[in-house]
Design a protein around this motif. Structure first.
Motif, mmCIF file in Angstrom:
data_model
loop_
_atom_site.group_PDB
_atom_site.id
_atom_site.type_symbol
_atom_site.label_atom_id
_atom_site.label_comp_id
_atom_site.label_asym_id
_atom_site.label_seq_id
_atom_site.Cartn_x
_atom_site.Cartn_y
_atom_site.Cartn_z
ATOM 1 N N TRP A 268 4.399 0.836 2.765
ATOM 2 C CA TRP A 268 5.193 0.857 3.845
ATOM 3 C C TRP A 268 6.673 0.792 3.416
ATOM 4 C CZ3 TRP A 268 4.584 3.116 8.119
ATOM 5 C CH2 TRP A 268 2.984 3.093 9.035
ATOM 6 N N THR B 186 6.264 -9.653 4.252
ATOM 7 C CA THR B 186 7.301 -8.649 4.960
ATOM 8 C C THR B 186 8.626 -8.970 4.609
ATOM 9 O OG1 THR B 186 5.570 -8.566 6.806
ATOM 10 C CG2 THR B 186 7.898 -7.686 7.200
ATOM 11 N N ALA C 174 9.222 -7.602 1.172
ATOM 12 C CA ALA C 174 9.471 -5.946 1.322
ATOM 13 C C ALA C 174 10.896 -5.662 1.733
ATOM 14 C CB ALA C 174 8.408 -5.766 2.237
ATOM 15 N N ILE D 36 1.610 -3.389 2.463
ATOM 16 C CA ILE D 36 2.920 -3.668 2.558
ATOM 17 C C ILE D 36 3.803 -2.971 1.814
ATOM 18 C CG2 ILE D 36 4.825 -5.387 2.700
ATOM 19 C CD1 ILE D 36 2.886 -7.230 3.691
#
Length: 194
Positions: free
Chosen positions: A15, A85, A88, A12
């Motif tokens: 990304w 997520t 992030a 993650i």
């Protein structure tokens, strides 16, 4: 600690870095092009020379890219692990927000510096106003001869006439007055008394 899980090709955090770089570099390029395109007109007026304005515009764009892309790469590192997520996204919004603040601050500084340079240049080109008077010249005396009674002396007059007190007569300034001319004692001037 290996955070790769089976069946997940990328972390993650990776990304997050990819999205951060794509958004930050895209914003930097878009802002630099907009500033270059719209700033050209402003620079032409500031420098009054199209060739010089183009050269300064190119130098400003290069400096803008170097500062912003340098900040983007330095601010990319995140030492804490990013496991979810939502974490992030929060970190990504913080980093992109800081990039936007830096872009805005640099843009404001450029406009402020160029505006100040333009004001100084226009001030130098403007004609200077004449020096204010520091005194008045003495008034010349009126030529000899009959003067209208109550005439003001030549020159500027105070608003609302003269102040209360003795008024100047005969067109002379305040001060000693000349003697009135002698009139002849003729029949037209002295009517007979009864």
């Amino acid at each position: 600690m290996n955070t790769f899980k089976e069946g997940v090709p990328m972390d993650i955090k990776v990304w997050m870095y990819v999205i951060y770089l794509a958004v930050s570099v895209g914003l930097t390029i878009w802002v630099a092009r907009a500033l270059s395109r719209n700033g050209q007109v402003f620079l032409e007026e500031v420098f009054a020379d199209e060739r010089l304005a183009r050269a300064v515009n190119s130098l400003l764009v290069v400096g803008f890219y170097l500062l912003n892309l340098g900040y983007v790469t330095v601010a990319m590192k995140h030492s804490d692990p990013v496991l979810t997520t939502s974490q992030a996204m929060e970190e990504l919004s913080l980093k992109i927000g800081l990039v936007l603040l830096v872009l805005g601050a640099l843009h404001f500084f450029n406009v402020f510096a160029l505006g100040r340079y333009r004001r100084n240049r226009l001030r130098q080109l403007a004609t200077h106003p004449p020096i204010a008077p520091i005194g008045r010249l003495p008034m010349p005396s009126a030529p000899p001869g009959p003067q209208p009674v109550g005439a003001y002396p030549a020159g500027p007059h105070p608003a609302g006439g003269y102040p209360a007190g003795p008024q100047p007569t005969g067109g002379y300034p305040a001060g000693p007055q000349p003697a009135a001319p002698q009139q002849s004692a003729g029949p037209a001037n002295n009517p007979p008394t009864r």
